[in-house]
Design a protein around this motif. Structure first.
Motif, short mmCIF file in Angstrom:
data_model
loop_
_atom_site.label_atom_id
_atom_site.label_comp_id
_atom_site.label_asym_id
_atom_site.label_seq_id
_atom_site.Cartn_x
_atom_site.Cartn_y
_atom_site.Cartn_z
N GLU A 841 0.84 -1.20 0.00
CA GLU A 841 0.00 0.00 0.00
C GLU A 841 0.88 1.25 0.00
O GLU A 841 0.58 2.24 -0.69
N SER A 842 1.97 1.23 0.77
CA SER A 842 2.90 2.36 0.79
C SER A 842 3.48 2.62 -0.59
O SER A 842 3.56 3.76 -1.05
N VAL A 843 3.86 1.54 -1.28
CA VAL A 843 4.42 1.68 -2.62
C VAL A 843 3.38 2.25 -3.57
O VAL A 843 3.69 3.13 -4.41
N ARG A 844 2.13 1.79 -3.46
CA ARG A 844 1.07 2.30 -4.36
C ARG A 844 0.85 3.80 -4.13
O ARG A 844 0.72 4.57 -5.09
N VAL A 845 0.81 4.22 -2.87
CA VAL A 845 0.59 5.64 -2.59
C VAL A 845 1.76 6.47 -3.12
O VAL A 845 1.57 7.53 -3.74
N SER A 846 2.98 5.99 -2.93
CA SER A 846 4.17 6.73 -3.40
C SER A 846 4.18 6.82 -4.92
O SER A 846 4.48 7.87 -5.50
N ALA A 847 3.88 5.71 -5.59
CA ALA A 847 3.90 5.69 -7.05
C ALA A 847 2.87 6.66 -7.63
O ALA A 847 3.10 7.26 -8.69
N ALA A 848 1.75 6.83 -6.93
CA ALA A 848 0.70 7.73 -7.41
C ALA A 848 1.12 9.20 -7.33
O ALA A 848 0.58 10.04 -8.04
N ILE A 849 2.09 9.49 -6.48
CA ILE A 849 2.56 10.89 -6.35
C ILE A 849 3.26 11.34 -7.62
O ILE A 849 3.16 12.48 -8.05
N GLY A 850 3.96 10.42 -8.27
CA GLY A 850 4.72 10.76 -9.48
C GLY A 850 6.19 10.91 -9.18
O GLY A 850 6.72 10.34 -8.21
N GLU A 851 6.85 11.74 -10.00
CA GLU A 851 8.31 11.85 -9.90
C GLU A 851 8.76 12.31 -8.53
O GLU A 851 9.76 11.84 -7.99
N GLY A 852 8.03 13.22 -7.92
CA GLY A 852 8.41 13.74 -6.61
C GLY A 852 8.24 12.74 -5.49
O GLY A 852 8.71 12.98 -4.37
N GLY A 853 7.58 11.62 -5.75
CA GLY A 853 7.41 10.61 -4.72
C GLY A 853 8.54 9.62 -4.65
O GLY A 853 8.40 8.57 -4.00
N ALA A 854 9.66 9.94 -5.29
CA ALA A 854 10.77 8.97 -5.36
C ALA A 854 11.29 8.62 -3.98
O ALA A 854 11.62 7.47 -3.69
N ARG A 855 11.39 9.63 -3.09
CA ARG A 855 11.93 9.36 -1.76
C ARG A 855 11.08 8.36 -1.00
O ARG A 855 11.58 7.37 -0.46
N SER A 856 9.75 8.60 -0.96
CA SER A 856 8.88 7.68 -0.23
C SER A 856 8.75 6.35 -0.97
O SER A 856 8.58 5.29 -0.35
N LEU A 857 8.86 6.38 -2.30
CA LEU A 857 8.81 5.13 -3.06
C LEU A 857 10.03 4.27 -2.72
O LEU A 857 9.90 3.04 -2.58
N ALA A 858 11.18 4.90 -2.56
CA ALA A 858 12.37 4.14 -2.17
C ALA A 858 12.19 3.51 -0.79
O ALA A 858 12.54 2.34 -0.57
N LEU A 859 11.61 4.25 0.15
CA LEU A 859 11.38 3.71 1.49
C LEU A 859 10.42 2.54 1.46
O LEU A 859 10.65 1.49 2.08
N GLY A 860 9.32 2.70 0.73
CA GLY A 860 8.32 1.63 0.66
C GLY A 860 8.87 0.39 -0.03
O GLY A 860 8.61 -0.74 0.41
N THR A 861 9.62 0.60 -1.10
CA THR A 861 10.20 -0.54 -1.82
C THR A 861 11.24 -1.25 -0.95
O THR A 861 11.35 -2.48 -0.97
N HIS A 862 11.99 -0.47 -0.19
CA HIS A 862 12.96 -1.07 0.73
C HIS A 862 12.25 -1.93 1.78
O HIS A 862 12.70 -3.04 2.10
N ARG A 863 11.14 -1.41 2.30
CA ARG A 863 10.41 -2.20 3.30
C ARG A 863 9.83 -3.47 2.68
O ARG A 863 9.83 -4.54 3.30
N LEU A 864 9.36 -3.37 1.44
CA LEU A 864 8.84 -4.55 0.76
C LEU A 864 9.96 -5.57 0.56
O LEU A 864 9.73 -6.80 0.69
N ALA A 865 11.15 -5.10 0.27
CA ALA A 865 12.29 -6.00 0.15
C ALA A 865 12.56 -6.71 1.47
O ALA A 865 12.90 -7.91 1.49
#
Length: 991
Positions: A841-865
């Motif tokens: 869910e964190s990754v989905r929310v971050s991805a929806a932000i767009g380019e500026g959501g890269a920081r939170s997308l990295a955090l969410g993807t790291h947690r998924l890993a």
């Protein structure tokens, strides 16, 4: 220069080499050579410490990089001193260092000057002179430039220099062919074409030389060989020049024949008077060895063929232009037996109108023994007679204090044996178009030269008695000769004063110009003459820039100060550069040119700002501050993908146009990086002035840079200054925001107790102020500390409360962040399924932000890993972590990169790829060394020790386990300390 003092020769056109006379200077190891090379590539310009670090270590500097750079600089200075050079060649200049050549030489500068002279000779059709200059320039090359020095920046510059050499060779060869020197050029051309078979111009020249030497068949063969190379390597046919030459050879066109040499008639001399008008010489000119050498090029053999040698000396008021011109004139007077003419054209005299060329012509003609009655009245006729009289004479003409081309052009002799030296404060673009054969851009003295000048005035005994104070005095005078002479004269007239006493008087910026504007010579009056000559808008910009208290700035600031468009701002700021009122720092990391004041000129500008009313000054500063706030807030928005993870104060932002905003913030973090020092200075100024809302809002906007680039000192200083301001103003909301910022810093430093205390106070104040969003940001961080302490129930309560607020206010970045934290809590509780759901869910929310959501997308993807690691899905974990590493590298997020590499190493260990894991974790230790995070460093070392043990390297394992224990001990995390002790105990041979 003392008998033991040596002149250094810096050579980069080949292996890096420094010589003192005939003796090579030892330069130390790779780092020393790289640092010296980078400084030599920008002589006379400040190179930042960050640039030196990047050149030495590329993208992977150690934590001690700044210290190591300082050590290398000290070692280079010592090497130069031991070689017999007392000059301070490498000087400290914020934000880094500057290599000041002074009397020393640099082969790239010699090469550039020789090539420029050769190019000018070509334009003047003086081919023999051009050929000699090109040949001398090419003799400076000793092999591949910068051979033996590595690094991306150095290698790029080496490639540029090599390309410059090849172009110069081709230009030189073209001149040789025009002079009919085709046969002797053949061996060099053949070697060039063998080494660079795809250079069509060199091949064209070789074919031409072969044909003119009677080797027609070889010329045709050379063409065919070149065609084969182009077809096989590039898939293209030869260009039109080569093709046309081929056709001309096949047809034996007469145009291919070698040209006949030109001859020029020499007119007989005409006797005239011998004027000797130079003012008295400066007995002992301080420094200026390099500048005198530049002027010496006016005397180069054959340099005056086709017209007078022209020189130009420019610089700010008080820099010593007249002294240099007069001193050089006296030193070469014997080379001008037909006299020396001198005229002060009063271009910047408040009491006199600028002298016209017509007036000077009349006086010069009288000096040349023309009776007054025979001097023509018409300006054109005066100029014609003047040129006729000097046509075949050797006369030096010095035109001092020039303001415009119109004052100079009629005074140019036609004689090839004459020399004209012009001084002026501005760049004189019309004169530059000639161009001058020697153009001296006169800057401040070096610290060594400044101390030398003071010693001549006040006596060497007083200098020796207070060496530290005398250096400080020179710096307070901006190393400006006029200011130094005034300060020295004050000390000389006050033998009971110590140097330290005058330093204390000058240290007060409010009275510094007063102290340096007493008696006949006045710094303020000198500046005022140039200031009065500025156009209306340029003068207005200059004084308004004096209102700013920032170290440097770009042209958008000029536009905002004047409330005008960027093009006008750029034009006016360049007018100030041309008037020597501003210095060009160079391009910043965002690609924008930065400018700055010398201190005395900044103080003068601040004084001139009093010409505007207090209301006007306040409005100007308010406009600039609100624009800075807009740009910083917009940089934050673009970094996060929206106005997320932040609250704002009540100061209304002043937007720029969308086009200009996009241009400035094309790379928002780079813009913040470039403006870091001005923004920090603005926070401090706003806080000190009681502008508490501006101070705390600006601090929050810039925090994304401090966090990402690990600027912890700036982080603390801005927050503490803003906190003092909001407390003084009774600003509850601002105080809560700054307590939260300081708590986040302590959490970054792993002082969880202090951080939690600050968060608790911030939360209470946010609740009192009714600031739900700010409170939720605090709860999110409190939950992170709870999780790290193992207080999982409290962590989940705080996270759930924060999540509700973030969803209510639409803060999607913070929503993704808290979902990510909740996933970690569930992982700690062993609920892997729920952790995966929250991570996704964190990754989905971050991805929806767009380019500026890269920081939170990295955090969410790291947690998924991390979830995949818990499930032992090592390939999926590695795939996710490679995405994380790609994102954080693009953000230059060093801490995020360390976390990503740690997890990637763990994934590879889980898959049993121990050697690959060890290599990954070694890289992780290098990255972690750049950030102050003992927990991350300790975890990496613990994992690396495990990988080393599996690779049968117990020594590396022991080192890393011990290092991990020490890191964990720094922050008192008992559970991790226990793991490190256990790992050490399990090693073979452990007690």
């Amino acid at each position: 220069m003392g008998s033991m003092e040596k002149r250094l020769e810096f050579r980069v056109l080949g292996p890096l080499e420094v010589r003192a006379g005939e003796v090579p200077v030892p330069l130390g190891g790779r780092r020393h050579r790289t640092i010296l090379t980078v400084l030599l590539l920008a002589p006379g310009h400040v190179v930042s410490v960050d640039s030196l670090i990047e050149a030495v270590w590329n993208e992977h500097p150690p934590a001690t990089a700044r210290t190591q750079v300082s050590i290398c600089i000290a070692a280079l200075r010592k090497a130069f001193k031991n070689a017999g050079c007392p000059d301070e060649v490498i000087v400290t200049a914020h934000p880094g260092y500057l290599l000041r050549l002074g009397r020393h030489s640099l082969d790239t500068a010699e090469f550039a000057d020789l090539v420029a002279g050769a190019d000018a000779a070509v334009r003047g059709e003086r081919l023999a002179e051009a050929s000699r200059a090109y040949t001398e320039a090419l003799r400076l090359w000793r092999g591949r430039p910068l051979a033996g020095v590595t690094g991306h920046r150095v290698e790029d510059e080496a490639q540029r220099l090599e390309e410059l050499r090849l172009n110069t060779f081709e230009n030189a060869t073209q001149v040789r062919l025009q002079l009919g020197d085709h046969q002797r050029a053949l061996p060099d051309l053949a070697a060039m074409v063998r080494s660079h078979p795809l250079r069509e111009r060199a091949r064209h020249q070789l074919i031409t030389a072969q044909y003119r030497s009677g080797r027609r068949a070889e010329a045709l063969e050379t063409f065919q060989e070149g065609r084969r190379w182009l077809m096989e390597e590039l898939g293209i046919e030869p260009g039109p020049a080569l093709t046309e030459l081929h056709q001309a050879i096949l047809q034996d066109r007469p145009s291919l024949s070698a040209p006949e040499p030109d001859t020029e008639p020499v007119a007989p001399p005409t006797p005239v008077g011998d004027p000797l008008e130079l003012p008295p010489d400066v007995p002992r000119l301080a420094g200026r060895k390099e500048e005198l050498a530049q002027l010496g090029r006016l005397l180069d053999a054959d340099s005056t063929a086709g017209g007078p040698a022209t020189g130009l000396i420019t610089g700010v008021a008080g820099i010593g232009k007249t002294s240099l011109a007069v001193h050089w004139g006296h030193s070469v007077a014997d080379l001008f037996p037909d006299g020396q003419l001198f005229a002060d054209l009063h271009g910047y005299d408040e009491h006199l109108e600028p002298t016209t060329a017509d007036e000077v012509l009349g006086r010069f003609l009288r000096s040349l023994s023309v009776p007054t009655a025979q001097i023509p009245a018409a300006p054109e006729e005066r100029a014609a007679l003047y040129r006729s009289l000097l046509a075949d004479r050797r006369v030096l003409v010095v035109l001092d204090n020039v303001r415009s081309d119109a004052q100079v052009r009629p005074l140019l002799p036609s004689g090839a044996g004459c020399c004209v030296l012009v001084t002026g404060r501005e760049q004189l673009p019309e004169l530059v178009a000639w161009p001058p054969r020697a153009w001296v851009r006169l800057g401040p003295l070096s610290p060594h030269e400044a101390v030398e000048l003071l010693g001549r005035i006040v006596g060497e005994e007083r200098v020796a008695a207070e060496p530290g104070a005398i250096v400080t005095l020179a710096e307070l005078c901006d190393l400006l000769p006029l200011a130094l002479r005034i300060a020295g004269a004050r000390l000389a007239s006050k033998p009971h004063w110590t140097v330290a006493h005058l330093v204390r008087r000058l240290s007060d910026e409010r009275s510094r110009l007063d102290e340096l504007s007493q008696g006949a010579s006045q710094v303020r009056a000198s500046f005022a003459l140039t200031y009065q000559g500025l156009a209306g808008q340029a003068a207005q910009l200059y004084r308004r820039l004096g209102l700013l208290d920032v170290p440097d700035f770009t042209s958008w600031v000029a536009a905002v100060l004047l409330d005008t468009d960027l093009r006008t701002g750029e034009r006016l700021i360049e007018e100030l550069v041309d008037a020597q009122f501003l210095d060009v720092v160079g391009p910043d990391v965002a690609g924008h040119t930065r400018y700055r004041f010398q201190n005395l000129l900044r103080l003068f500008a601040r004084e001139r700002a009093e010409e505007e009313s207090a209301r006007e000054r306040a409005a100007v500063l308010d406009r600039v501050h609100r624009t800075y706030l807009f740009l910083a807030a917009e940089a934050h928005r673009r970094s996060y993908g929206g106005d997320f993870s932040i609250i704002h104060g009540s100061v209304a932002q002043l937007p720029l146009s969308p086009e200009l905003t996009d241009r400035l913030l094309a790379r928002p973090l780079d813009w913040l990086e470039a403006e870091r020092l001005p923004l920090a200075a603005l926070v401090g100024r706003a806080a000190a002035a009681g502008q508490d809302e501006l101070a705390w809002d600006l601090t929050l906007c810039v925090l994304v840079l401090f966090e990402t680039r690990n600027y912890l000192d700036d982080w603390r200083e801005c927050a503490e200054r803003s906190l003092a301001a909001v407390r003084a103003a009774g600003n509850t909301r601002g105080e809560a925001a700054m307590l939260h910022v300081l708590g986040a810093l302590e959490m970054r430093l792993r002082d969880f107790t202090t951080a939690y205390h600050l968060f608790t106070r911030a939360l209470r104040l946010h609740e009192r102020a009714g600031e739900a969003h700010g409170g939720a940001l605090v709860l999110r961080n409190m939950a992170m500390i709870d999780e790290m302490r193992g207080e999982l129930d409290s962590a989940m309560r705080h996270s759930t409360a924060a999540l509700a607020v973030f969803r209510q206010v639409g803060d999607r970045s913070s929503e993704a962040h808290v979902l990510n934290n909740m996933a970690q809590i569930r992982l700690d509780q062993g609920d892997v399924d729920e952790a995966q759901r929250l991570s996704e869910e964190s990754v989905r929310v971050s991805a929806a932000i767009g380019e500026g959501g890269a920081r939170s997308l990295a955090l969410g993807t790291h947690r998924l890993a991390r979830v995949h690691l818990a499930r032992q899905e090592y390939d999926l974990a590695e795939e996710a972590l490679l995405r994380v590493i790609h994102i954080v590298r693009g953000q230059m997020d060093t801490l995020g990169l360390a976390h990503g590499l740690l997890a990637l190493g763990e994934a590879r260990m889980g898959a049993g790829r121990w050697r690959q894991a060890r290599a990954t974790l070694r890289r992780a230790t290098e990255v972690a060394a750049l950030v102050d995070s003992p927990l991350v460093e300790g975890r990496i070392k613990l994992a690396l020790g495990t990988a080393a043990r599996k690779c049968d390297d117990p020594d590396e394992a022991r080192r890393n386990f011990a290092g991990a224990l020490a890191d964990f001990g720094r922050i008192g995390v008992e559970e991790w300390m226990r793991r490190a002790r256990t790992a050490l105990a399990e090693l073979p041979g452990a007690n």
